[in-house]
Design a protein around this motif. Structure first.
Motif, PDB file in Angstrom:
ATOM      1  N   GLY A  61       0.795  -1.227   0.000  1.00  0.00           N
ATOM      2  CA  GLY A  61       0.000   0.000   0.000  1.00  0.00           C
ATOM      3  C   GLY A  61       0.823   1.270   0.000  1.00  0.00           C
ATOM      4  O   GLY A  61       0.260   2.368   0.057  1.00  0.00           O
ATOM      5  N   VAL A  62       2.148   1.139  -0.069  1.00  0.00           N
ATOM      6  CA  VAL A  62       3.020   2.314  -0.064  1.00  0.00           C
ATOM      7  C   VAL A  62       3.445   2.632  -1.499  1.00  0.00           C
ATOM      8  O   VAL A  62       4.162   1.844  -2.125  1.00  0.00           O
ATOM      9  CB  VAL A  62       4.279   2.077   0.800  1.00  0.00           C
ATOM     10  CG1 VAL A  62       5.139   3.347   0.841  1.00  0.00           C
ATOM     11  CG2 VAL A  62       3.892   1.638   2.207  1.00  0.00           C
ATOM     12  N   PRO A  63       3.020   3.759  -2.069  1.00  0.00           N
ATOM     13  CA  PRO A  63       3.418   4.096  -3.447  1.00  0.00           C
ATOM     14  C   PRO A  63       4.933   4.217  -3.556  1.00  0.00           C
ATOM     15  O   PRO A  63       5.622   4.574  -2.592  1.00  0.00           O
ATOM     16  CB  PRO A  63       2.727   5.441  -3.694  1.00  0.00           C
ATOM     17  CG  PRO A  63       1.662   5.544  -2.653  1.00  0.00           C
ATOM     18  CD  PRO A  63       2.150   4.782  -1.471  1.00  0.00           C
ATOM     19  N   THR A  64       5.447   3.940  -4.738  1.00  0.00           N
ATOM     20  CA  THR A  64       6.895   4.016  -4.947  1.00  0.00           C
ATOM     21  C   THR A  64       7.435   5.395  -4.597  1.00  0.00           C
ATOM     22  O   THR A  64       8.522   5.524  -4.016  1.00  0.00           O
ATOM     23  CB  THR A  64       7.228   3.659  -6.410  1.00  0.00           C
ATOM     24  OG1 THR A  64       6.738   2.341  -6.692  1.00  0.00           O
ATOM     25  CG2 THR A  64       8.724   3.700  -6.658  1.00  0.00           C
ATOM     26  N   ALA A  65       6.676   6.436  -4.896  1.00  0.00           N
ATOM     27  CA  ALA A  65       7.138   7.800  -4.620  1.00  0.00           C
ATOM     28  C   ALA A  65       7.296   8.065  -3.127  1.00  0.00           C
ATOM     29  O   ALA A  65       8.039   8.972  -2.730  1.00  0.00           O
ATOM     30  CB  ALA A  65       6.166   8.811  -5.233  1.00  0.00           C
TER      31      ALA A  65
ATOM     32  N   LEU B  40       9.253  -3.559 -10.637  1.00  0.00           N
ATOM     33  CA  LEU B  40       9.518  -4.195  -9.345  1.00  0.00           C
ATOM     34  C   LEU B  40      10.927  -3.851  -8.860  1.00  0.00           C
ATOM     35  O   LEU B  40      11.147  -3.612  -7.664  1.00  0.00           O
ATOM     36  CB  LEU B  40       9.367  -5.711  -9.462  1.00  0.00           C
ATOM     37  CG  LEU B  40       7.945  -6.246  -9.671  1.00  0.00           C
ATOM     38  CD1 LEU B  40       7.982  -7.756  -9.895  1.00  0.00           C
ATOM     39  CD2 LEU B  40       7.060  -5.912  -8.479  1.00  0.00           C
ATOM     40  N   LYS B  41      11.872  -3.832  -9.774  1.00  0.00           N
ATOM     41  CA  LYS B  41      13.258  -3.563  -9.405  1.00  0.00           C
ATOM     42  C   LYS B  41      13.416  -2.156  -8.840  1.00  0.00           C
ATOM     43  O   LYS B  41      14.224  -1.929  -7.916  1.00  0.00           O
ATOM     44  CB  LYS B  41      14.160  -3.747 -10.627  1.00  0.00           C
ATOM     45  CG  LYS B  41      15.647  -3.702 -10.303  1.00  0.00           C
ATOM     46  CD  LYS B  41      16.473  -4.072 -11.524  1.00  0.00           C
ATOM     47  CE  LYS B  41      17.968  -4.104 -11.177  1.00  0.00           C
ATOM     48  NZ  LYS B  41      18.780  -4.529 -12.336  1.00  0.00           N
ATOM     49  N   GLN B  42      12.662  -1.228  -9.353  1.00  0.00           N
ATOM     50  CA  GLN B  42      12.723   0.149  -8.842  1.00  0.00           C
ATOM     51  C   GLN B  42      12.365   0.179  -7.353  1.00  0.00           C
ATOM     52  O   GLN B  42      13.041   0.818  -6.544  1.00  0.00           O
ATOM     53  CB  GLN B  42      11.773   1.054  -9.635  1.00  0.00           C
ATOM     54  CG  GLN B  42      11.791   2.514  -9.198  1.00  0.00           C
ATOM     55  CD  GLN B  42      10.774   3.353  -9.949  1.00  0.00           C
ATOM     56  OE1 GLN B  42       9.962   2.833 -10.723  1.00  0.00           O
ATOM     57  NE2 GLN B  42      10.799   4.654  -9.723  1.00  0.00           N
ATOM     58  N   ARG B  43      11.304  -0.542  -6.977  1.00  0.00           N
ATOM     59  CA  ARG B  43      10.902  -0.591  -5.572  1.00  0.00           C
ATOM     60  C   ARG B  43      11.913  -1.396  -4.747  1.00  0.00           C
ATOM     61  O   ARG B  43      12.259  -1.030  -3.619  1.00  0.00           O
ATOM     62  CB  ARG B  43       9.508  -1.210  -5.451  1.00  0.00           C
ATOM     63  CG  ARG B  43       8.421  -0.324  -6.021  1.00  0.00           C
ATOM     64  CD  ARG B  43       7.060  -0.988  -6.054  1.00  0.00           C
ATOM     65  NE  ARG B  43       6.513  -1.303  -4.743  1.00  0.00           N
ATOM     66  CZ  ARG B  43       5.924  -0.445  -3.925  1.00  0.00           C
ATOM     67  NH1 ARG B  43       5.836   0.835  -4.291  1.00  0.00           N
ATOM     68  NH2 ARG B  43       5.424  -0.831  -2.775  1.00  0.00           N
TER      69      ARG B  43
END
Length: 649
Positions: A444-448, A537-540
């Motif tokens: 539930g936590v946005p990447t930003a 996915l890798k970004q997160r």
């Protein structure tokens, strides 16, 4: 890593108190009432008392209460039928049914009912319809010496009411296999009845091949045809099942202490596990109120409880002064009299209870504390060899802790120690290890906002203690937005495209329907979609890795999406090889699919191991689920040890 877990995906959700439900499931094995519910069901109306209506329009006759006059039919418990499992369309009202063999000479079972009012009723039957097999039986209704209905049910050619949005059809094959074939039939079986008694008869006889056992759950006479039609049309999950409650069975009195103030008790609908919270219900919480020294009359509360499976039940008091009250539970018998079956004295706050789906047979209401301590007594009586795992983290949902209740919380801690459960938070009663064991879910936590979320964990001193981060449950790879031609063509610039193909003429279109017209475009679009998903996915993952040095980052994969028993290489292997996530993660849920076995499930661990090649520090996280019924202790052990052998850490 291992998790003992109830499955939150594939048409389901996580219960808040797995251990409490586990004991409910254990029944007599964990200090429960030693009575035989099936024997109780057969003797419930032995004196011939008719079934009372639940409302002016609905009357439900439990099949296990029918009296067998010609041998063949037999009352049997849930778990001995075809479709009995933890989830979905695999539950029986009051956990029992009336069964007849595949072939038999004429067998009849009868029951009397009290029709509440004259009118036109639907004769609806809930039963198991084995795929591509005949399950034929007849329903006869007699009233005032006349046969008013004589109808064949269960034939393959009969139109039935199907679950999961299939509505009205003769037969249906589920994409996940020939399971969960609990159906209703009789949406067009009208019968005119007078007010007063009527006699229902279930008849099993010789039937055509292919023949399966006849397993009948209940007969419902419903005068509200509009509600039935509306539910068939609008209930996309389990039509009509929401009409099944314990209405008219259980009653409650609030007895207020003379020294207390005005007390108001909110009686909530019970927690549902058949399956979780999807039924369309007509219930609302009820309130009972009593002044100092006063007692209420009996208030019907069975209509707030599911009859398809056991569950939790919370009662919440409020008062103008000191809270001190007693609760008295009464069971209405077939003769209409209410008999006290339980009294809870000296209550001062919220009351956490467990209820049985078949309360009318078990005659019990239990507290959460009794569930916990009963389970502990049972577990401590079992022989144990060896020690709890020390290097393998084992997670499991258990009882919720209670503020200020040291005895109860100590019992939870002891329960966790018996299983070697890891603490998901500091001081949460887990087994002590000199290794991180914290668990968080960031879906539930946005990447930003993920960077700030991690900084807060650092500020709280938790970052180094996190061992597992979940990015989701039963996820697939994130997909590019529709029409992402610019991103697609930019990616194509670094690829070897087939000779003679101009990348500038290609558009992003992964729809299989377009594959025949432009197979090169389709093939490259699918490859781009996988690249895009792994990169997202890798970004997160890289943000989380930077802040949580001891955490494995993953998401539970479903073993039954797309291709049952076998995951897709791009998601199950390539994602981990390219660093999209760092914790391979799946589950053993496929045991419920046809022909599923523990050995078949190990293939998925092998797939995940392939994704870890060259990365020995990665740890496979796997759910090993003690479902009930349908999963025996031996099969659970085979899954557990087989998972370890195939790389689960």
């Amino acid at each position: 890593m291992l998790r003992i877990r109830h499955h939150p995906g594939h048409r389901h959700a996580v219960p808040s108190c797995l251990a409490a439900w586990a004991l409910l499931a254990a029944g007599t094995s964990a200090g429960a009432d030693e009575s035989d519910p099936i024997k109780a069901a057969q003797t419930y109306r032995r004196s011939g008392q008719p079934v009372a209506a639940q409302s002016d329009a609905t009357l439900i006759a439990e099949a296990e209460e029918f009296q067998v006059s010609q041998p063949g039919w037999q009352a049997r418990p849930w778990g001995t039928n075809y479709y009995a499992a933890t989830f979905a369309n695999s539950f029986l009202s009051r956990k029992a049914y009336l069964g007849a063999p595949e072939q038999c000479d004429r067998s009849a079972a009868t029951i009397e009912v009290q029709v509440p009012a004259a009118g036109r009723y639907l004769a609806l039957v809930r039963y198991e319809a084995a795929y591509r097999f005949e399950t034929q039986f007849r329903v006869e209704i007699e009233q005032n010496g006349k046969m008013v209905l004589d109808r064949l049910y269960g034939a393959r050619d009969n139109v039935k009411i199907w679950a999961f949005g299939e509505k009205l059809k003769k037969e249906h094959a589920w994409p996940w296999g020939a399971v969960e074939n609990m159906v209703w039939e009789g949406h067009d079986a009208h019968v005119n009845l007078e007010a007063g008694t009527a006699r229902l008869t279930l008849v099993a006889d010789r039937q055509p091949d292919n023949a399966a056992r006849r397993n009948v759950d209940l007969v419902m006479l419903c005068g509200d045809a509009e509600q039935v039609a509306r539910r068939i049309e609008s209930e996309s999950y389990l039509p009509l099942d929401g009409m099944l409650t314990q209405a008219g069975d259980l009653y409650l009195k609030l007895r207020n202490d003379p020294g207390g103030g005005q007390t108001t008790l909110t009686v909530n609908p019970g927690g549902e596990h058949s399956p979780y919270w999807v039924h369309l219900r007509n219930w609302q919480p009820k309130t009972l109120s009593a002044g100092p020294g006063e007692s209420t009359e009996w208030v019907e509360v069975g209509s707030l409880l599911d009859s398809l499976n056991d569950g939790q039940w919370s009662l919440n008091p409020k008062g103008t002064g000191t809270l001190k009250f007693a609760l008295e539970f009464g069971l209405r018998g077939p003769d209409g009299r209410i008999e006290t079956i339980r009294r809870l004295d000296n209550q001062t706050g919220d009351v956490a209870l467990a209820y049985d789906a078949d309360t009318r047979y078990t005659r019990r209401v239990r507290t959460a504390g009794e569930i916990l301590h009963g389970l502990l007594d049972y577990l401590k009586a079992q022989p144990v060899t060896g020690t709890a795992p020390q290097r393998t983290l084992v997670y499991g949902y258990t009882f919720d802790r209670r503020e200020g209740d040291a005895k109860y919380n100590a019992a939870i801690d002891e329960f966790r120690r018996l299983f070697g459960l890891a603490a998901t938070q500091q001081g949460n009663g887990g087994v002590g290890r000199n290794m991180p064991s914290g668990y968080i879910d960031v879906r539930g936590v946005p990447t930003a906002k993920l960077e700030d979320y991690c900084r807060n964990l650092h500020a709280e001193g938790k970052a180094d203690q996190i061992a597992v981060v979940s990015l989701g449950d039963e996820i697939g790879l994130p997909a590019p937005p529709a029409g992402d031609d610019a991103g697609f063509r930019a990616w194509l610039g670094g690829q070897n495209v087939p000779a003679g193909t101009d990348p500038s003429t290609l558009s992003y279109d992964p729809d299989p329907k377009a594959a025949g017209g432009n197979p090169v475009q389709f093939y490259l679009s699918r490859r781009y979609a996988r690249h895009y998903g792994i990169l997202a996915l890798k970004q997160r993952t890289e943000i989380l890795q930077k802040h949580l040095p001891n955490a494995g980052i993953g998401a539970n994969y479903s073993p039954h999406h797309h291709h049952a028993y076998l995951g897709e290489v791009a998601q199950w292997v390539t994602t981990f090889r390219e660093g999209g996530m760092t914790q391979p993660w799946s589950e053993d849920y496929i045991w419920q699919l046809p022909v599923g076995s523990q050995q078949m499930n190990f293939i998925n661990l092998d797939l995940l191991r392939a994704g870890m090649r060259g990365k020995p520090h990665l740890k496979i996280h796997y759910y090993v689920m003690p479902h009930w019924p349908g999963n025996t202790p031996n099969s659970w052990r085979r899954q557990f040890y087989g998972d370890i052998a195939h790389g689960m850490k």
